[in-house]
Design a protein around this motif. Structure first.
Motif, mmCIF file in Angstrom:
data_model
loop_
_atom_site.group_PDB
_atom_site.id
_atom_site.type_symbol
_atom_site.label_atom_id
_atom_site.label_comp_id
_atom_site.label_asym_id
_atom_site.label_seq_id
_atom_site.Cartn_x
_atom_site.Cartn_y
_atom_site.Cartn_z
ATOM 1 N N ARG A 8 81.680 48.341 19.902
ATOM 2 C CA ARG A 8 81.689 47.969 21.606
ATOM 3 C C ARG A 8 80.963 46.658 21.019
ATOM 4 N N ARG A 9 80.655 45.806 19.768
ATOM 5 C CA ARG A 9 79.492 44.702 19.660
ATOM 6 C C ARG A 9 80.780 43.799 18.597
ATOM 7 N N PHE A 11 82.411 41.045 17.525
ATOM 8 C CA PHE A 11 82.362 39.529 18.342
ATOM 9 C C PHE A 11 83.183 39.080 17.703
ATOM 10 N N ARG A 35 85.919 33.366 27.231
ATOM 11 C CA ARG A 35 85.472 34.456 26.867
ATOM 12 C C ARG A 35 86.497 35.768 26.837
ATOM 13 N N GLY A 37 87.925 40.067 27.581
ATOM 14 C CA GLY A 37 86.568 41.893 26.906
ATOM 15 C C GLY A 37 88.344 41.988 26.459
ATOM 16 N N SER A 64 86.545 33.576 22.406
ATOM 17 C CA SER A 64 86.052 34.341 21.614
ATOM 18 C C SER A 64 86.620 35.505 22.090
ATOM 19 N N GLN A 66 85.857 39.670 22.650
ATOM 20 C CA GLN A 66 84.791 40.694 22.705
ATOM 21 C C GLN A 66 85.942 42.103 22.506
ATOM 22 N N TYR A 68 86.035 45.714 23.356
ATOM 23 C CA TYR A 68 84.464 47.224 24.059
ATOM 24 C C TYR A 68 85.518 49.073 23.388
ATOM 25 N N VAL A 83 81.698 38.224 30.790
ATOM 26 C CA VAL A 83 83.091 37.584 30.183
ATOM 27 C C VAL A 83 83.694 37.124 31.005
#
Length: 314
Positions: A8-9, A11, A35, A37, A64, A66, A68, A83
């Motif tokens: 989940r980290r 990136f 950002r 997610g 970015s 991300q 999860y 985010v």
């Protein structure tokens, strides 16, 4: 939606190659990266493909991305301000609306086939169900209720057995439950253990959707960036529909999900960016009522007040 194995980290960032230029030829200060997610399965393919093929950059924005474990965790990150935008199901979004200023922008996925009713070996018809496995407070439980209504099953005669999604196939294989209604990959897992799919959510009246939802703050400060994001997702969605193998490779590049897994999942979904419709709101009303009736939310969530209908022009 259900997670596939992924840190989940993880990136992922895409960056602009050139700074924007002001009217006087002086480079303007670049906006902060948007950002985003998302969960970690193929239903978020448009986001992964847009990042992999630099479609966000082509629309002039820095992003970015991300991933999860699941959409619900991405929504938690949005609530926490980690985010600016998240993508998740209607129920995952609604339950968090009382906790933050959330602004759903558009539908980015829909399907009536991704969530399936699986019966154990020896159960030929949904009318024979007497022990129903479910994930409490989720679409699993919502579709379970629709199934009882659809087949005129007396709730008093059907035992409800709560479970986490990963445990449902094993419960079915052992005969501890007769059926469960859940999203992939758990139905596919159950098929390898002797279960069989009886129907999908559309057969009992539910079409699942995923919303792209922004914080009120980013909608106020950067609506142009959000529009550009949706345009990039629309292009990625079109590619997914016309060239699934290309999209599956984009998913693999970001998440390491096998290409064949994504290709199979794509058959049960439609990726595409669109505005909310009257039919959507009727369906969403049903979800809101379910959440309130099952005490998942305190009363009906006034979700209509914050939906950004008309934001995406298509």
């Amino acid at each position: 939606m259900t997670p596939f194995p992924l840190s989940r980290r993880m990136f992922v960032a895409s960056s602009l190659g050139l700074a924007a230029t002001g009217l006087l030829g002086v480079p303007a200060r670049a906006a902060a990266p948007l950002r985003i997610g998302v969960g970690s399965d193929p239903v978020f393919a448009a986001f992964f493909l847009a990042a992999h093929e630099k479609l966000f950059e082509a629309e002039g924005i820095e992003v970015s991305l991300q991933p999860y474990a699941e959409g619900a965790e991405a929504m938690n990150a949005l609530v926490a301000g980690q985010v600016d935008v998240s993508a998740a199901s209607e129920s995952s979004t609604m339950v968090r609306m009382p906790r933050a200023e959330l602004r759903p922008l558009a539908v980015v996925y829909h399907s009536g086939k991704y969530v399936k009713l699986v019966l154990r070996e020896g159960i030929a018809d949904p009318g024979e169900i007497r022990r129903f496995g479910l994930v409490p407070g989720s679409i699993s439980e919502y579709c379970t209720g629709l199934t009882l209504q659809h087949f005129n099953l007396d709730p008093a005669q059907v035992e409800m057995i709560p479970s986490g999604p990963p445990e449902l196939p094993a419960l079915l294989a052992r005969g501890d439950i007769d059926a469960f209604f859940a999203w992939e990959p758990w139905p596919a897992t159950a098929l390898t253990q002797g279960g069989h799919v009886a129907l999908t959510s559309a057969d009992v009246g539910y079409v699942d959707t995923i919303w792209a939802t922004a914080s009120a703050a980013i909608l106020g400060s950067n609506p142009e960036g959000l529009q550009a994001m949706l345009r990039a997702l629309a292009k990625a969605s079109d590619i997914t529909q016309s060239d699934p193998a290309r999209a599956a490779e984009g998913v693999r590049a970001i998440t390491r999900i096998p290409v064949e897994t994504s290709l199979k999942a794509f058959k049960d979904m439609t990726l595409g960016v669109r505005d909310f419709t009257d039919a959507d709101f009727i369906s969403f009303d049903g979800i809101a009522s379910f959440l309130a009736d099952h005490k998942v939310t305190t009363g009906l969530v006034p979700y209509r007040d914050v939906m950004q209908r008309g934001f995406y022009k298509g």
